[in-house]
Motif scaffolding. Sequence first.
Motif, PDB file in Angstrom:
ATOM      1  N   GLU A 100       0.774  -0.997  -0.096  1.00  0.00           N
ATOM      2  CA  GLU A 100      -0.059   0.047   0.058  1.00  0.00           C
ATOM      3  C   GLU A 100       0.838   1.319   0.086  1.00  0.00           C
ATOM      4  N   THR A 101       2.217   0.953   0.207  1.00  0.00           N
ATOM      5  CA  THR A 101       3.075   2.474   0.233  1.00  0.00           C
ATOM      6  C   THR A 101       3.745   2.482  -1.155  1.00  0.00           C
ATOM      7  N   GLN A 102       3.396   3.888  -1.711  1.00  0.00           N
ATOM      8  CA  GLN A 102       4.030   4.056  -2.956  1.00  0.00           C
ATOM      9  C   GLN A 102       5.307   4.940  -2.790  1.00  0.00           C
ATOM     10  N   THR A 103       6.452   4.369  -3.423  1.00  0.00           N
ATOM     11  CA  THR A 103       7.734   4.860  -3.216  1.00  0.00           C
ATOM     12  C   THR A 103       8.393   5.221  -4.344  1.00  0.00           C
ATOM     13  N   GLY A 104       9.382   6.277  -4.331  1.00  0.00           N
ATOM     14  CA  GLY A 104       9.989   6.880  -5.386  1.00  0.00           C
ATOM     15  C   GLY A 104      11.494   7.035  -5.046  1.00  0.00           C
ATOM     16  N   ILE A 105      12.333   6.847  -5.830  1.00  0.00           N
ATOM     17  CA  ILE A 105      13.590   6.808  -5.435  1.00  0.00           C
ATOM     18  C   ILE A 105      14.218   7.802  -6.730  1.00  0.00           C
ATOM     19  N   VAL A 126      14.380   5.423 -19.758  1.00  0.00           N
ATOM     20  CA  VAL A 126      13.266   6.241 -19.482  1.00  0.00           C
ATOM     21  C   VAL A 126      12.362   6.441 -20.789  1.00  0.00           C
ATOM     22  N   HIS A 127      11.160   6.375 -20.448  1.00  0.00           N
ATOM     23  CA  HIS A 127      10.147   6.725 -21.532  1.00  0.00           C
ATOM     24  C   HIS A 127       9.198   8.106 -21.153  1.00  0.00           C
ATOM     25  N   SER A 128       8.866   8.726 -22.249  1.00  0.00           N
ATOM     26  CA  SER A 128       8.121   9.831 -22.052  1.00  0.00           C
ATOM     27  C   SER A 128       6.637   9.691 -22.369  1.00  0.00           C
ATOM     28  N   SER A 129       5.744  10.280 -21.663  1.00  0.00           N
ATOM     29  CA  SER A 129       4.398  10.253 -22.152  1.00  0.00           C
ATOM     30  C   SER A 129       3.767  11.700 -22.100  1.00  0.00           C
ATOM     31  N   SER A 130       2.392  11.733 -22.306  1.00  0.00           N
ATOM     32  CA  SER A 130       1.877  13.207 -22.156  1.00  0.00           C
ATOM     33  C   SER A 130       1.847  13.823 -20.724  1.00  0.00           C
ATOM     34  N   SER A 131       2.053  13.048 -19.729  1.00  0.00           N
ATOM     35  CA  SER A 131       2.243  13.413 -18.499  1.00  0.00           C
ATOM     36  C   SER A 131       3.609  13.698 -17.942  1.00  0.00           C
ATOM     37  N   GLY A 132       4.733  13.383 -18.864  1.00  0.00           N
ATOM     38  CA  GLY A 132       6.051  13.619 -18.571  1.00  0.00           C
ATOM     39  C   GLY A 132       6.688  12.330 -18.658  1.00  0.00           C
ATOM     40  N   TRP A 133       7.888  12.455 -18.165  1.00  0.00           N
ATOM     41  CA  TRP A 133       8.832  11.075 -17.889  1.00  0.00           C
ATOM     42  C   TRP A 133       8.236  10.242 -17.079  1.00  0.00           C
ATOM     43  N   SER A 134       8.261   8.904 -17.448  1.00  0.00           N
ATOM     44  CA  SER A 134       7.672   7.711 -16.569  1.00  0.00           C
ATOM     45  C   SER A 134       9.230   7.302 -15.794  1.00  0.00           C
ATOM     46  N   PRO A 135       8.963   6.948 -14.516  1.00  0.00           N
ATOM     47  CA  PRO A 135       9.992   6.476 -13.795  1.00  0.00           C
ATOM     48  C   PRO A 135      10.202   4.811 -14.282  1.00  0.00           C
ATOM     49  N   VAL A 136      11.203   4.303 -14.000  1.00  0.00           N
ATOM     50  CA  VAL A 136      11.483   3.025 -14.215  1.00  0.00           C
ATOM     51  C   VAL A 136      11.087   2.171 -12.891  1.00  0.00           C
ATOM     52  N   TYR A 137      10.223   1.271 -13.076  1.00  0.00           N
ATOM     53  CA  TYR A 137       9.854   0.688 -11.732  1.00  0.00           C
ATOM     54  C   TYR A 137      10.461  -0.734 -11.531  1.00  0.00           C
ATOM     55  N   VAL A 138      10.934  -0.724 -10.243  1.00  0.00           N
ATOM     56  CA  VAL A 138      11.569  -2.050  -9.897  1.00  0.00           C
ATOM     57  C   VAL A 138      10.417  -2.970  -9.465  1.00  0.00           C
ATOM     58  N   GLY A 143       9.184   3.325  -7.851  1.00  0.00           N
ATOM     59  CA  GLY A 143       9.701   3.565  -9.146  1.00  0.00           C
ATOM     60  C   GLY A 143      11.062   4.557  -8.763  1.00  0.00           C
ATOM     61  N   VAL A 144      11.859   4.570  -9.968  1.00  0.00           N
ATOM     62  CA  VAL A 144      13.210   5.193 -10.039  1.00  0.00           C
ATOM     63  C   VAL A 144      13.286   6.317 -11.109  1.00  0.00           C
ATOM     64  N   MET A 145      14.121   7.353 -10.949  1.00  0.00           N
ATOM     65  CA  MET A 145      14.523   8.161 -11.952  1.00  0.00           C
ATOM     66  C   MET A 145      16.198   8.395 -11.580  1.00  0.00           C
ATOM     67  N   SER A 146      16.719   8.263 -12.893  1.00  0.00           N
ATOM     68  CA  SER A 146      18.420   8.251 -12.481  1.00  0.00           C
ATOM     69  C   SER A 146      18.957   8.805 -13.885  1.00  0.00           C
ATOM     70  N   VAL A 147      19.934   9.795 -13.912  1.00  0.00           N
ATOM     71  CA  VAL A 147      20.621   9.862 -15.245  1.00  0.00           C
ATOM     72  C   VAL A 147      21.363   8.800 -15.682  1.00  0.00           C
ATOM     73  N   GLY A 148      21.573   7.445 -14.756  1.00  0.00           N
ATOM     74  CA  GLY A 148      22.019   6.533 -15.449  1.00  0.00           C
ATOM     75  C   GLY A 148      21.293   5.789 -16.437  1.00  0.00           C
TER      76      GLY A 148
END
Length: 325
Positions: A100-105, A126-138, A143-148
């Motif tokens: 139930e806990t939504q987490t982002g890094i 990373v993929h983009s959509s109409s709502s912005g960049w989508s995080p990569v999900y573990v 979800g995760v966002m990184s320049v990597g």
Amino acid sequence: MIAVQSPLSVPDPRSVPSNAPEHCPGTNSELAGKSDACAGCANQDVCASGVTKGPDPALPFIKQRMASVKRKILVLSGKGGVGKSTFTAQLGWAFAADDETQTGIMDVDICGPSIPTILGIAQEQVHSSSSGWSPVYVQDNLGVMSVGFMLPSSKDAVMWRGPKKNGLISQFLKDVDWGDLDYLIIDTPPGTSDEHLSVVQYLKESQIDGAVLITTPQEVALQDVRREIDFCRKVGIRILGLVENMSGFVCPKCKTESQIFQPTTGGAKRLAEETGVELLGAVPLDPRIGKSADYGVSFLEEYPDSPASVAYLNIIERIKAILAN
């Protein structure tokens, strides 16, 4: 080494004009229009005049995006190699253990992005959509966002000056579609430089809930943490507490405990007493932590009976309790 160009654009028009020289200090810098790099630039006069300075237009968009994030936590270390990113990953996995806990890094260690490897998603993009960049999900709630994710390969060096780093951090905050998050954990590089100041500036109106400081027992690491504590107090960041990594080693065969990194000046416990910062806990050295990071799996799930796992979970429960107050 080569200068890496991100597959995704990193525009920051108020900071770096599109026709600026390579080493442009940025329009918000005190050196705007005055540095050697500005000589011959078509924008030199207007930058020097100060006309371009003013509130960053990204701030309202960041505030709007961050409105759906309940808790924002910085993970800091004055020194590299103390296990900051590894702790960030364990913190993320522990939060996300509750479905139930939504987490982002968010990984803002731009020159040394290790979070994708530690979480086992280094090959993702990373993929983009109409709502912005989508995080990569573990997993569904992590979800995760990184320049990597944006580098052509893991061997490519990121050689960016401050303005370009700031532009990317701004985009991570305003353009990533995090959705509704209970926790956003921000993994930072060592020290107190551009990336840290940018995060504090951009989240000023959205509020940072606190920072966790990571160290190891030896004095050379503690010296840098003292500077990190001073930084937090100067910019008004609440310090949630201090974590001592690599705190002793118990041999799994003979059960003998050894101090790999000697706490010659009293370690994190003494530092916590001197500075009035809470010691959240000490995590013993377990070689399997490094192995888990290399293979991109959760140490907490793979080795739940390890004393290090018990220490991690106790620390994380304390962080939750502090944030709940």
